[in-house]
Design a protein around this motif. Structure first.
Motif, PDB file in Angstrom:
ATOM      1  N   MET A 248      39.121 128.321  73.990  1.00  0.00           N
ATOM      2  CA  MET A 248      38.401 128.681  76.242  1.00  0.00           C
ATOM      3  C   MET A 248      40.215 127.918  76.508  1.00  0.00           C
ATOM      4  SD  MET A 248      36.747 130.985  75.604  1.00  0.00           S
ATOM      5  CE  MET A 248      36.406 130.970  77.475  1.00  0.00           C
TER       6      MET A 248
ATOM      7  N   PHE B 200      42.436 129.555  78.593  1.00  0.00           N
ATOM      8  CA  PHE B 200      42.117 129.302  80.660  1.00  0.00           C
ATOM      9  C   PHE B 200      42.957 127.814  80.017  1.00  0.00           C
ATOM     10  CE2 PHE B 200      39.613 126.838  83.309  1.00  0.00           C
ATOM     11  CZ  PHE B 200      40.429 127.440  84.399  1.00  0.00           C
ATOM     12  N   ARG B 201      43.475 127.476  81.182  1.00  0.00           N
ATOM     13  CA  ARG B 201      44.168 125.555  81.488  1.00  0.00           C
ATOM     14  C   ARG B 201      44.073 125.645  82.479  1.00  0.00           C
ATOM     15  NH1 ARG B 201      45.503 122.460  77.935  1.00  0.00           N
ATOM     16  NH2 ARG B 201      46.890 121.051  79.668  1.00  0.00           N
ATOM     17  N   HIS B 202      43.082 124.270  82.783  1.00  0.00           N
ATOM     18  CA  HIS B 202      43.282 123.572  83.865  1.00  0.00           C
ATOM     19  C   HIS B 202      43.618 122.170  83.883  1.00  0.00           C
ATOM     20  CE1 HIS B 202      39.935 121.677  87.349  1.00  0.00           C
ATOM     21  NE2 HIS B 202      41.777 121.802  87.918  1.00  0.00           N
TER      22      HIS B 202
ATOM     23  N   VAL C 231      42.177 118.638  83.261  1.00  0.00           N
ATOM     24  CA  VAL C 231      40.844 118.004  83.048  1.00  0.00           C
ATOM     25  C   VAL C 231      40.842 118.994  81.294  1.00  0.00           C
ATOM     26  CG1 VAL C 231      38.838 120.254  84.258  1.00  0.00           C
ATOM     27  CG2 VAL C 231      40.806 118.827  85.582  1.00  0.00           C
TER      28      VAL C 231
ATOM     29  N   VAL D 264      42.967 121.792  92.240  1.00  0.00           N
ATOM     30  CA  VAL D 264      42.044 122.278  91.867  1.00  0.00           C
ATOM     31  C   VAL D 264      41.096 120.395  91.301  1.00  0.00           C
ATOM     32  CG1 VAL D 264      40.662 123.616  90.843  1.00  0.00           C
ATOM     33  CG2 VAL D 264      43.398 124.631  91.181  1.00  0.00           C
TER      34      VAL D 264
ATOM     35  N   PRO E 169      37.936 118.836  88.875  1.00  0.00           N
ATOM     36  CA  PRO E 169      37.420 119.010  87.758  1.00  0.00           C
ATOM     37  C   PRO E 169      35.753 119.850  88.126  1.00  0.00           C
ATOM     38  CG  PRO E 169      37.633 117.357  87.833  1.00  0.00           C
ATOM     39  CD  PRO E 169      38.614 117.503  89.490  1.00  0.00           C
TER      40      PRO E 169
ATOM     41  N   ILE F 196      46.822 125.544  87.723  1.00  0.00           N
ATOM     42  CA  ILE F 196      45.649 126.175  86.794  1.00  0.00           C
ATOM     43  C   ILE F 196      46.434 127.453  85.697  1.00  0.00           C
ATOM     44  CG2 ILE F 196      43.895 128.787  87.221  1.00  0.00           C
ATOM     45  CD1 ILE F 196      43.061 125.754  87.516  1.00  0.00           C
TER      46      ILE F 196
ATOM     47  N   PHE G  92      41.852 131.010  92.512  1.00  0.00           N
ATOM     48  CA  PHE G  92      41.514 131.391  91.801  1.00  0.00           C
ATOM     49  C   PHE G  92      40.034 130.751  92.137  1.00  0.00           C
ATOM     50  CE2 PHE G  92      39.716 126.643  89.623  1.00  0.00           C
ATOM     51  CZ  PHE G  92      38.743 127.419  88.591  1.00  0.00           C
TER      52      PHE G  92
ATOM     53  N   ARG H 193      35.389 130.382  90.119  1.00  0.00           N
ATOM     54  CA  ARG H 193      34.113 130.797  89.684  1.00  0.00           C
ATOM     55  C   ARG H 193      32.958 130.056  89.985  1.00  0.00           C
ATOM     56  NH1 ARG H 193      36.150 124.868  87.333  1.00  0.00           N
ATOM     57  NH2 ARG H 193      36.962 125.114  86.213  1.00  0.00           N
TER      58      ARG H 193
ATOM     59  N   PHE I  51      28.189 123.219  81.088  1.00  0.00           N
ATOM     60  CA  PHE I  51      28.545 122.662  82.046  1.00  0.00           C
ATOM     61  C   PHE I  51      30.517 123.828  81.610  1.00  0.00           C
ATOM     62  CE2 PHE I  51      33.418 121.037  82.523  1.00  0.00           C
ATOM     63  CZ  PHE I  51      33.153 120.423  83.567  1.00  0.00           C
ATOM     64  N   LEU I  52      30.281 123.723  79.616  1.00  0.00           N
ATOM     65  CA  LEU I  52      31.507 124.468  79.584  1.00  0.00           C
ATOM     66  C   LEU I  52      31.141 126.092  80.138  1.00  0.00           C
ATOM     67  CD1 LEU I  52      31.534 123.837  75.403  1.00  0.00           C
ATOM     68  CD2 LEU I  52      33.146 122.919  77.515  1.00  0.00           C
TER      69      LEU I  52
ATOM     70  N   PHE J 176      32.538 126.488  83.568  1.00  0.00           N
ATOM     71  CA  PHE J 176      32.989 125.930  83.596  1.00  0.00           C
ATOM     72  C   PHE J 176      35.030 126.974  82.636  1.00  0.00           C
ATOM     73  CE2 PHE J 176      37.818 123.563  82.085  1.00  0.00           C
ATOM     74  CZ  PHE J 176      37.757 123.102  82.853  1.00  0.00           C
ATOM     75  N   TYR J 177      34.078 127.661  81.363  1.00  0.00           N
ATOM     76  CA  TYR J 177      35.347 128.792  81.702  1.00  0.00           C
ATOM     77  C   TYR J 177      35.151 130.040  82.345  1.00  0.00           C
ATOM     78  CZ  TYR J 177      36.706 125.125  77.934  1.00  0.00           C
ATOM     79  OH  TYR J 177      37.818 124.441  77.333  1.00  0.00           O
TER      80      TYR J 177
ATOM     81  N   VAL K 124      35.815 132.277  85.151  1.00  0.00           N
ATOM     82  CA  VAL K 124      36.774 132.115  85.919  1.00  0.00           C
ATOM     83  C   VAL K 124      37.114 133.468  86.234  1.00  0.00           C
ATOM     84  CG1 VAL K 124      37.575 130.273  85.678  1.00  0.00           C
ATOM     85  CG2 VAL K 124      38.437 131.450  85.171  1.00  0.00           C
TER      86      VAL K 124
ATOM     87  N   ILE L 101      37.457 136.043  82.730  1.00  0.00           N
ATOM     88  CA  ILE L 101      37.349 135.709  82.243  1.00  0.00           C
ATOM     89  C   ILE L 101      35.990 135.056  81.037  1.00  0.00           C
ATOM     90  CG2 ILE L 101      37.657 133.468  79.733  1.00  0.00           C
ATOM     91  CD1 ILE L 101      40.862 133.131  81.291  1.00  0.00           C
ATOM     92  N   ASP L 102      35.269 135.406  81.041  1.00  0.00           N
ATOM     93  CA  ASP L 102      33.897 135.220  80.507  1.00  0.00           C
ATOM     94  C   ASP L 102      33.174 134.226  79.270  1.00  0.00           C
ATOM     95  OD1 ASP L 102      32.894 136.583  83.395  1.00  0.00           O
ATOM     96  OD2 ASP L 102      33.247 138.202  82.286  1.00  0.00           O
ATOM     97  N   TYR L 103      32.770 133.843  79.476  1.00  0.00           N
ATOM     98  CA  TYR L 103      32.192 132.692  78.573  1.00  0.00           C
ATOM     99  C   TYR L 103      30.631 132.726  77.997  1.00  0.00           C
ATOM    100  CZ  TYR L 103      31.906 128.511  75.575  1.00  0.00           C
ATOM    101  OH  TYR L 103      31.116 127.618  74.309  1.00  0.00           O
TER     102      TYR L 103
END
Lengths: 78, 219
Positions: free
Chosen positions: A43, A47-49, A52, B35, B37, B48, B62, B64, B125-126, B129-130, B132, B143-145
């Motif tokens: 992941m 996508f990179r932040h 973080v 941005v 966290p 980003i 950006f 989420r 959390f993941l 977080f992912y 977005v 992007i779906d996770y």
């Protein structure tokens, strides 16, 4: 004969099964944490932040090491 | 008379100016932002990037899921953290001698329990977080996770976007100003959904503004 008796005692010992069960649980969990780490790597590529993303990867690694350490401690102590 | 040859640096500068003017007309600003966290919405984010991003592609938006949607699992985690203390108190209140387990077994079980609780919180959390939605001057990337080993990336060219609409139903969504945005694309292309994102009206307006400009495919 002595070995067989010991095996028999162990087999019917509920505590032994509980310990074995806990060991398997922790091992299974360690494998699960490894899968999480691989997914975080995948992941992070998508996508990179900046900082973080690295922090998330470090947390996933910590989680994996914690599970591995707990499994090791379980092997030694129990 | 038009120039037949333009130096590379000039064309680069021109494309940067184009992007800046597009950003201003679409967002009303050209100021980039950091941005943090736990951020769930940012226009012109600095740090980003995504895999399919080309070198001249600028992230305009950006977003989420709103952070308030995490309240459920955060409260559950807090309850799970407090549970062993409560459980221990009950056992002490009744009869301590009824548990004939060795102390090291109990300590390891408790440690394992807390590790699992941490894992539960981390997985949630993941998932947040992912998941977005990224809007650039060229494309919209979703992007779906979820479910640990499942991820889906849907990207569509801005030129292919036909319509954008949003729904914001419910009391909580109204208070915290978040809702669902649906981007409809031309032909058999996959539609893009961004669920529970902050400022859905603003997001759909930004995408609509971008459609109006037709993107900047050749900058």
């Amino acid at each position: 004969m002595e070995g067989f008796q010991m095996f028999e005692n162990l087999t019917f010992n509920l505590l032994f099964f509980l310990k074995l069960f806990l060991m398997f649980l922790i091992f299974g969990y360690a494998v699960f944490t490894f899968v999480i780490v691989t997914q975080v790597i995948v992941m992070n590529r998508l996508f990179r932040h900046n900082v973080v993303s690295e922090l998330v990867f470090a947390t996933a690694l910590f989680h994996l090491f914690a599970a591995g350490f707990l499994f090791f401690v379980t092997l030694v102590i129990l | 008379m038009p120039d037949v040859f333009t130096p590379k640096e000039n064309s680069k500068l021109a494309s940067q100016k184009n992007i800046a003017s597009l950003a201003y007309s679409v967002l009303g600003t050209t100021k980039t932002k950091n941005v943090h966290p736990f951020s769930s919405y940012c226009e012109l984010p600095k740090d980003i990037s995504f895999q399919s991003q080309s070198h001249d592609e600028v992230v305009l938006l950006f977003t989420r899921r709103h952070f308030i949607t995490n309240l459920g699992w955060i409260l559950t985690t807090l309850l799970l953290i407090l549970f062993p203390a409560f459980f221990g108190f009950i056992i002490q209140a009744f009869d301590q001698a009824r548990i004939p387990l060795p102390p090291q077994f109990i300590v390891l079980s408790i440690l394992f329990y807390f590790l699992v609780v941490f894992g539960y919180a981390f997985m949630n959390f993941l998932t947040w977080f992912y998941n977005v939605l990224i809007v650039t001057q060229k494309e919209i990337v979703d992007i779906d996770y979820s479910h640990l080993v499942y991820h889906n990336v849907a990207a569509t060219n801005v030129n292919l976007v036909e319509d954008v609409n949003y729904t914001q139903a419910g009391f909580i969504r109204g208070i915290f100003n978040y809702g669902d945005v649906y981007v409809q694309t031309a032909g058999g292309k996959e539609n893009i959904e961004a669920l529970a994102i902050p400022k859905p009206a603003r997001v759909s307006k930004i995408i609509l503004n971008l459609i109006g400009h037709g993107g900047l495919p050749n900058v």
